[in-house]
Design an enzyme around this catalytic site. Structure first.
Site, PDB file in Angstrom:
ATOM      1  N   GLU A   1       2.184   1.892  -3.405  1.00  0.00           N
ATOM      2  CA  GLU A   1       1.127   2.477  -4.257  1.00  0.00           C
ATOM      3  C   GLU A   1       1.137   3.997  -4.114  1.00  0.00           C
ATOM      4  O   GLU A   1       1.034   4.729  -5.114  1.00  0.00           O
ATOM      5  CB  GLU A   1      -0.229   1.911  -3.862  1.00  0.00           C
ATOM      6  CG  GLU A   1      -1.408   2.530  -4.612  1.00  0.00           C
ATOM      7  CD  GLU A   1      -2.666   2.611  -3.774  1.00  0.00           C
ATOM      8  OE1 GLU A   1      -3.321   3.678  -3.766  1.00  0.00           O
ATOM      9  OE2 GLU A   1      -3.008   1.604  -3.114  1.00  0.00           O
TER      10      GLU A   1
ATOM     11  N   HIS B   1       0.832  -1.213   0.000  1.00  0.00           N
ATOM     12  CA  HIS B   1       0.000   0.000   0.000  1.00  0.00           C
ATOM     13  C   HIS B   1       0.863   1.258   0.000  1.00  0.00           C
ATOM     14  O   HIS B   1       0.565   2.238  -0.696  1.00  0.00           O
ATOM     15  CB  HIS B   1      -0.926  -0.020   1.217  1.00  0.00           C
ATOM     16  CG  HIS B   1      -1.833   1.154   1.297  1.00  0.00           C
ATOM     17  ND1 HIS B   1      -2.192   1.736   2.495  1.00  0.00           N
ATOM     18  CD2 HIS B   1      -2.455   1.875   0.340  1.00  0.00           C
ATOM     19  CE1 HIS B   1      -2.994   2.751   2.268  1.00  0.00           C
ATOM     20  NE2 HIS B   1      -3.170   2.856   0.968  1.00  0.00           N
TER      21      HIS B   1
END
Length: 444
Positions: free
Chosen positions: A77, A74
């Site tokens: 990202e 995450h």
């Protein structure tokens, strides 16, 4: 991502039963090819408007994180929107916006995806941007620290300070135990703050490569044009020398666990029961049977559980079922409900079990036919929205669902027999499961 099939099925009005299978077109008319460096490209043509959605799906998610490095996928990202050698730090979003586009990204257990929705004349620019950050991401210490704090704050706001999210995470950890699906996509707070720039760089170098990615283009484009552009912008990127050898453990034995917790921050109780079942990649025939079983039991206000528990007996204000369908490992079958005010947990459980028992007993060929028609009707409109089409096709293909099965989803639904549903029900009854209840503090 099966939710798209469910939503569209609920609003459609065409009865697929009147169509002959041989006269039916494929759902998406997908055109596909692969570059020499391993990048797989799927094109979903739609000439209704001069727009296109581009999605890059990386076949890596939170399950691929090293032990103790929760939240790394995450965090990366977020870092992908920082700078490269050619794009200044933070300029990516502005470039897309200045060209009239919409963009976003998400990380899941199995994949990480990035997408842009633009006028077709801006597609080449979007391809350049995605190809550039696939190979040239520049992570500065300042950018890393900023994004790590943002990811940490998101975790605190969305989970640590949200009792329903924390409850869902607790149920998931109990269900999956040592399996990677037990770990939250966001990572735990202490894990996030222990991540280093080197961790992020290593994760990027290992997983962000054309041979571990899928490019989906949906809209006013054809495969010939797509191949020219894909070769131009992605064709020279080197494939990774690393292999993702992640092997998922088999779920053995049968366990059934109950969790009851309470919180002063909620006003109404919540009930959930989750089961570990095969995904479409593990057992194709059973997967489609679970799709139909979920639709029959608890999808929409005409489903068996909703009519019985909400409308007739009024022991719940909401009830639904869902099935994960596509995953790199196992899937989850879930029953969720909001018991009605004043209804005790014991009474609700008894009524739910009775409703499930009766619904299974009443399942017939006629009932199955109705559910099939409801699902099949919604598939008529799948291709109309390029954005939805790109997400559906990509989410399935990225976890290994063959293109033929994506195109023939309707035929696979039609092929399900009553005995397949019976087999799915029997498997559900002996699957690992967790029942969770979240109660208001003062009502506990």
């Amino acid at each position: 991502m099966i939710r798209f099939f469910k939503t569209l099925a609920a609003t459609a009005v065409i009865n697929f039963a009147i169509l002959q299978p041989e006269a039916r077109a494929k759902l998406f008319e997908i055109e596909t090819f692969k570059l020499d460096n391993g990048l797989e490209v799927l094109v979903v043509p739609n000439r209704k408007a001069p727009i296109v959605k581009q999605m890059i799906w990386y076949k890596v998610g939170s399950v691929d994180e090293p032990a103790g490095k929760g939240g790394l996928a995450h965090l990366l990202e977020h870092l992908m929107f920082r700078g490269t050698e050619d794009i200044e730090d933070g300029a990516f979003n502005q470039i897309v916006s200045d060209n009239g586009g919409e963009m976003n990204a998400f990380t899941s257990y199995d994949v990480t995806a990035y997408h842009e929705f633009v006028d077709i004349t801006r597609l080449e620019l979007m391809m350049f941007l995605e190809a550039d950050r696939m190979q040239n991401l520049r992570i500065t210490p300042e950018a890393f620290e900023k994004e790590r704090k943002i990811v940490y704050q998101e975790r605190m706001q969305m989970v640590e300070n949200n009792p329903t999210s924390a409850f869902g995470e607790m149920v998931r950890r109990t269900l999956w135990q040592e399996h990677p699906y037990a770990r939250p996509v966001s990572g735990f707070p202490d894990e996030i703050m222990s991540l280093t720039l080197e961790d992020a760089q290593n994760f990027y170098d290992k997983h962000y490569a054309p041979d571990n990615a899928l490019l989906v283009l949906s809209g006013d484009i054809d495969a010939v044009t797509a191949k020219i552009l894909a070769e131009k912008y992605f064709g020279e990127i080197e494939k990774s020398s690393n292999e993702n050898n992640l092997k998922f453990q088999d779920i053995k034995g049968v366990s059934s666990t109950k969790i009851l917790t309470k919180s002063p921050q909620i006003e109404a109780p919540r009930f959930v029961k989750n089961f570990i079942v095969p995904s479409v990649g593990q057992d194709k025939s059973l997967a489609y049977a679970f799709v139909l079983l979920s639709a029959y039991l608890g999808e929409g206000d005409t489903s068996k559980l909703y009519r019985r528990l909400v409308e007739d007996e009024q022991v719940a204000v909401g009830v639904s079922t869902s099935y994960g369908f596509s995953a790199r490992s196992y899937a989850t079958f879930s029953i969720s409900a909001l018991p009605a005010p004043g209804v005790s947990l014991e009474v609700f459980e008894e009524k739910l079990n009775e409703a499930l028992h009766d619904a299974v007993k009443q399942l017939s060929w006629e009932e199955l036919h109705k559910v099939k028609n409801k699902i099949l009707a919604g598939l008529v409109y799948l291709k109309d929205n390029p954005s939805d089409a790109a997400e559906i096709v990509g989410s399935l293909a990225a976890v290994g669902v063959p293109v033929d099965d994506i195109e023939n989803y309707d035929k696979n639904i039609e092929a399900v027999k009553l005995q397949d549903i019976t087999k799915a029900i029997k498997l559900l009854q002996k699957s690992n499961n967790v029942q969770g209840v979240l109660l208001p503090e003062k009502g506990a």
